[in-house]
Scaffold this active site. Sequence first.
Site, PDB file in Angstrom:
ATOM      1  CB  SER A  18      35.197 -17.612  76.569  1.00 48.34           C
ATOM      2  OG  SER A  18      34.609 -18.613  75.754  1.00 48.34           O
ATOM      3  CG  ASN A  71      38.656 -14.864  77.252  1.00 50.06           C
ATOM      4  OD1 ASN A  71      39.723 -14.303  77.088  1.00 50.06           O
ATOM      5  ND2 ASN A  71      38.326 -15.968  76.618  1.00 50.06           N
ATOM      6  CG  HIS A 100      34.727  -1.834  89.311  1.00 50.12           C
ATOM      7  ND1 HIS A 100      35.685  -1.712  88.339  1.00 50.12           N
ATOM      8  CD2 HIS A 100      33.527  -1.759  88.666  1.00 50.12           C
ATOM      9  CE1 HIS A 100      35.103  -1.546  87.150  1.00 50.12           C
ATOM     10  NE2 HIS A 100      33.791  -1.566  87.328  1.00 50.12           N
ATOM     11  CG  HIS A 120      22.735 -13.768  78.261  1.00 51.44           C
ATOM     12  ND1 HIS A 120      22.877 -12.407  78.101  1.00 51.44           N
ATOM     13  CD2 HIS A 120      23.552 -14.352  77.345  1.00 51.44           C
ATOM     14  CE1 HIS A 120      23.742 -12.166  77.113  1.00 51.44           C
ATOM     15  NE2 HIS A 120      24.164 -13.332  76.648  1.00 51.44           N
ATOM     16  CG  HIS A 165      27.725   1.729  66.959  1.00 52.80           C
ATOM     17  ND1 HIS A 165      28.605   0.833  67.515  1.00 52.80           N
ATOM     18  CD2 HIS A 165      26.491   1.190  67.130  1.00 52.80           C
ATOM     19  CE1 HIS A 165      27.929  -0.219  67.971  1.00 52.80           C
ATOM     20  NE2 HIS A 165      26.648  -0.018  67.753  1.00 52.80           N
ATOM     21  NE  ARG A 219      42.602 -13.174  74.895  1.00 51.00           N
ATOM     22  CZ  ARG A 219      41.904 -12.283  75.588  1.00 51.00           C
ATOM     23  NH1 ARG A 219      40.958 -12.679  76.414  1.00 51.00           N
ATOM     24  NH2 ARG A 219      42.150 -10.987  75.461  1.00 51.00           N
ATOM     25  CG  HIS A 268      32.719 -11.795  78.819  1.00 51.76           C
ATOM     26  ND1 HIS A 268      33.882 -11.045  78.861  1.00 51.76           N
ATOM     27  CD2 HIS A 268      32.962 -12.793  77.935  1.00 51.76           C
ATOM     28  CE1 HIS A 268      34.766 -11.554  78.024  1.00 51.76           C
ATOM     29  NE2 HIS A 268      34.245 -12.619  77.460  1.00 51.76           N
TER      30      HIS A 268
END
Length: 300
Positions: free
Chosen positions: A89, A105, A138, A93, A168, A107, A103
């Site tokens: 991972s 990752n 993309h 920044h 939220h 696995r 980011h």
Amino acid sequence: MRNNQVASAYRNLQQQICQALETADGKAVFKTDHWEKAIGHGFTMVLTEGDAIEKAAVNFSAVGGPVSDRMRKALHIDEGEDYFATGISSIIHPNNPHVPITHMNVRYFELSSGKAWFGGGIDLTPHYVDVEEARWFHQQLKAVCDRFDVSFYPEYKVWADDYFYLPHREETRGVGGIFFDHQDGTDEVNFDKFFAFTQALAEAYPRIYVALMSRNRKRAFSEQEKQWQTLRRGRYVEFNLLYDRGTKFGLESNGRTESIFLSMPPMASWTYDFQPEKGSREEETLSLLKKDIDWIHAQN
């Protein structure tokens, strides 16, 4: 054994990623922390205070043991199973607010019953959304996906839109990318396909990011733009603490806390009821943090 094969390949890819980022930054180098716990071991590699990169982390781990009750319920695993998990991972920044956060990752998860699956993805979180750069990003991911299966990009792009979302706030974390999980790697054909696919993604990750970083790292920025960067980093923190599966799995499997929280930015902020100025780039960015945008065909 498959688990050793995957772990060895992922560890080598971790080192390749770090070397590429060090070369591109030109100033800072990664520090390596090899940790060991009862469940396994890992290499946590961290770069800070670089010329272009404020903080980067590239983690590798290979862990295993009995499936806990919380893991069993979350992953719908039968009682009495043992597991093995390995992955890489990474989070970057940047210093400059015109350079995006990224980011990645990949696995692999294997059960003692023989069942196995792959997961992973790459996504981009610009502080300021640039439609041209989002389209190019993309396009790069689609090119990697299409080498393995033309259904991957459209399916995994939608999955990323749904996953990297803050309900939220009613906004996506950034411009998305691709995300996939529980892709069956039990039989030999699927194992070979997804093992190769996850390696190809990890290899593409530094190339894609370095291109975006190189384009924007020397751009001038104002104090207001720097403050906006810390606000957007705050949204990143909210997602990782509330919704990120990797964070939850790491904590529930008794993983290494310092490595789990390495994705956090070095500085973030929250301003009460922040409202961008009408017609500003900040307002434009918020208007583009939506699901289901066809970035490849988006117009500037």
